[in-house]
Design an enzyme around this catalytic site. Structure first.
Site, PDB file in Angstrom:
ATOM      1  N   HIS A 129      46.602  43.202  42.859  1.00  0.00           N
ATOM      2  CA  HIS A 129      47.946  42.962  42.332  1.00  0.00           C
ATOM      3  C   HIS A 129      47.956  43.024  40.805  1.00  0.00           C
ATOM      4  CE1 HIS A 129      49.459  40.912  46.251  1.00  0.00           C
ATOM      5  NE2 HIS A 129      49.675  42.212  46.238  1.00  0.00           N
ATOM      6  N   HIS A 180      42.998  42.611  49.706  1.00  0.00           N
ATOM      7  CA  HIS A 180      43.589  41.438  50.356  1.00  0.00           C
ATOM      8  C   HIS A 180      43.278  41.355  51.848  1.00  0.00           C
ATOM      9  CE1 HIS A 180      46.156  42.850  46.984  1.00  0.00           C
ATOM     10  NE2 HIS A 180      45.986  41.602  46.603  1.00  0.00           N
ATOM     11  N   GLU A 201      47.292  38.902  52.025  1.00  0.00           N
ATOM     12  CA  GLU A 201      46.072  38.261  52.533  1.00  0.00           C
ATOM     13  C   GLU A 201      46.387  37.400  53.766  1.00  0.00           C
ATOM     14  OE1 GLU A 201      42.793  34.885  51.548  1.00  0.00           O
ATOM     15  OE2 GLU A 201      43.601  35.930  49.796  1.00  0.00           O
ATOM     16  N   THR A 228      42.524  32.542  50.166  1.00  0.00           N
ATOM     17  CA  THR A 228      41.446  32.300  49.183  1.00  0.00           C
ATOM     18  C   THR A 228      41.965  32.054  47.773  1.00  0.00           C
ATOM     19  OG1 THR A 228      41.220  34.668  48.726  1.00  0.00           O
ATOM     20  CG2 THR A 228      39.811  33.751  50.467  1.00  0.00           C
ATOM     21  N   CYS A 249      38.232  30.840  47.100  1.00  0.00           N
ATOM     22  CA  CYS A 249      37.055  31.540  46.592  1.00  0.00           C
ATOM     23  C   CYS A 249      36.587  30.948  45.275  1.00  0.00           C
ATOM     24  CB  CYS A 249      37.342  33.037  46.489  1.00  0.00           C
ATOM     25  SG  CYS A 249      38.113  33.544  44.957  1.00  0.00           S
ATOM     26  N   SER A 307      50.885  38.265  41.931  1.00  0.00           N
ATOM     27  CA  SER A 307      49.496  37.814  42.063  1.00  0.00           C
ATOM     28  C   SER A 307      49.464  36.316  42.335  1.00  0.00           C
ATOM     29  CB  SER A 307      48.716  38.126  40.782  1.00  0.00           C
ATOM     30  OG  SER A 307      47.527  37.377  40.722  1.00  0.00           O
ATOM     31  N   SER A 362      42.910  39.552  38.965  1.00  0.00           N
ATOM     32  CA  SER A 362      43.140  41.002  39.037  1.00  0.00           C
ATOM     33  C   SER A 362      43.626  41.569  37.705  1.00  0.00           C
ATOM     34  CB  SER A 362      44.124  41.331  40.164  1.00  0.00           C
ATOM     35  OG  SER A 362      45.224  40.450  40.154  1.00  0.00           O
TER      36      SER A 362
END
Length: 316
Positions: free
Chosen positions: A46, A79, A131, A170, A200, A228, A273
């Site tokens: 993104h 994603h 995602e 995540t 994450c 995002s 990103s």
């Protein structure tokens, strides 16, 4: 005219994570291997700047597999995608490369394992985010229930309160997710959680750096795209950690200088990103307006690297 002094706090870690780095590399290597055009289902990550750069090299971005011809390679975004997508590509005998972040794939495997053990899944995530769509699409419809807030937990209707497990998107806020998990555990004491939390390392690290930086700053800018999830969470975390003005900017041209009048300190970070070139562009813009002193706020050092799929590592 003398420029006013400004302390610029730069968060570390910030910007690209290993999963994003790998996804971009996959598109670039696919273009090298097969030539243009290479099709990409959904934005690979993104960030408009990144997507436009890859488009200029010959990547064609589409929303659905149906938009891709049979005879050109297709890449699935970082994603993740529902199981039906690679199955449809295989049925059409397409060349496809899965750029799903390995940490998202880990959540997919986890969801499947719990389902195989007879547990119904609850996913903590944002409705409609690719995602979330990809993770929920690993299992048959109705097997994954979505909750977005603590309030949602009270309303979900489950098959068997004693046979439940949860996974999370995540890129969520660590603190918000902890509240939702606590609500799930209070309502469903037998619910099974992940061995290691699904949020994450990169999301967690960037949020921790913002928490350390925010109380020092009169204002904070997060470089990232409006779609995002992890970038938007950084804005929320900054505001919650004590920074009165926290805003998302895609690049330097988005900075609202009038809103920043009179500040003595600014915090800069970026979503996972956002490329470093855009972060540097924002910092250079502040150097044009202020006499800047830079300070690094480092809370972790990242050295994670993910391999690209084997199909790209062998000659055509």
């Amino acid at each position: 005219m003398t420029k006013p002094p400004l302390t610029l706090y730069l968060a570390a870690p910030r910007g690209f994570c290993a999963g994003v780095d790998r996804a971009i590399k996959i598109v670039e290597m696919a273009l090298e291997k097969w030539g243009a055009p290479v099709y990409v289902r959904h934005e690979i990550v993104h960030n408009k700047f990144v997507v436009d750069g890859l488009r200029n090299k010959g990547a064609v971005f589409v929303e659905e597999l149906e938009e891709c011809p049979d005879d050109r390679p297709v890449i699935f975004s970082a994603h993740g995608v529902p199981k039906a997508v690679p199955a449809a590509a295989a049925a059409r005998e397409m060349i496809y490369v899965d750029a799903t972040c390995p940490l998202v794939s880990k959540v997919h495997i986890e969801a499947q394992r719990h389902s195989d053990n007879g547990l119904q899944m609850i996913m903590i995530g944002h409705a409609g985010h690719p995602e979330t769509v990809g993770t929920m699409g690993q299992l048959p419809e109705g097997e994954v229930l979505l909750v977005e807030t603590v309030e949602d937990v009270a309303d979900i209707k489950v098959r068997d309160p004693g046979q439940l497990a949860y996974v999370t998107q995540t890129t969520l806020s660590v603190d918000d997710t902890a509240d939702i998990v606590a609500a799930l555990q209070a309502r469903f004491p037998a619910i099974v959680g992940p061995h290691k939390e699904d949020i994450c390392y990169a999301t967690t690290n960037r949020q921790e750096a913002v928490k350390a930086m925010a109380p020092k700053c009169d204002a904070m800018l997060v470089v990232g795209a409006p779609n995002s999830s992890n970038s938007k969470r950084l804005v929320e975390v900054g505001a919650r950690a004590g920074c009165q003005y926290a805003q998302l900017v895609q690049r330097a041209t988005d900075i609202d200088w009038r809103a920043l009048e009179g500040i003595r300190s600014i915090g800069i970070t970026a979503g996972a990103s956002a490329p470093e070139v855009l972060i540097n562009e924002v910092m250079d813009a502040f150097s044009d307006h202020y006499d800047v002193t830079r300070e690094l706020v480092e809370t972790a050092v990242e050295n994670v690297e993910f391999k690209v799929p084997r199909v790209l590592r062998v000659p055509a």
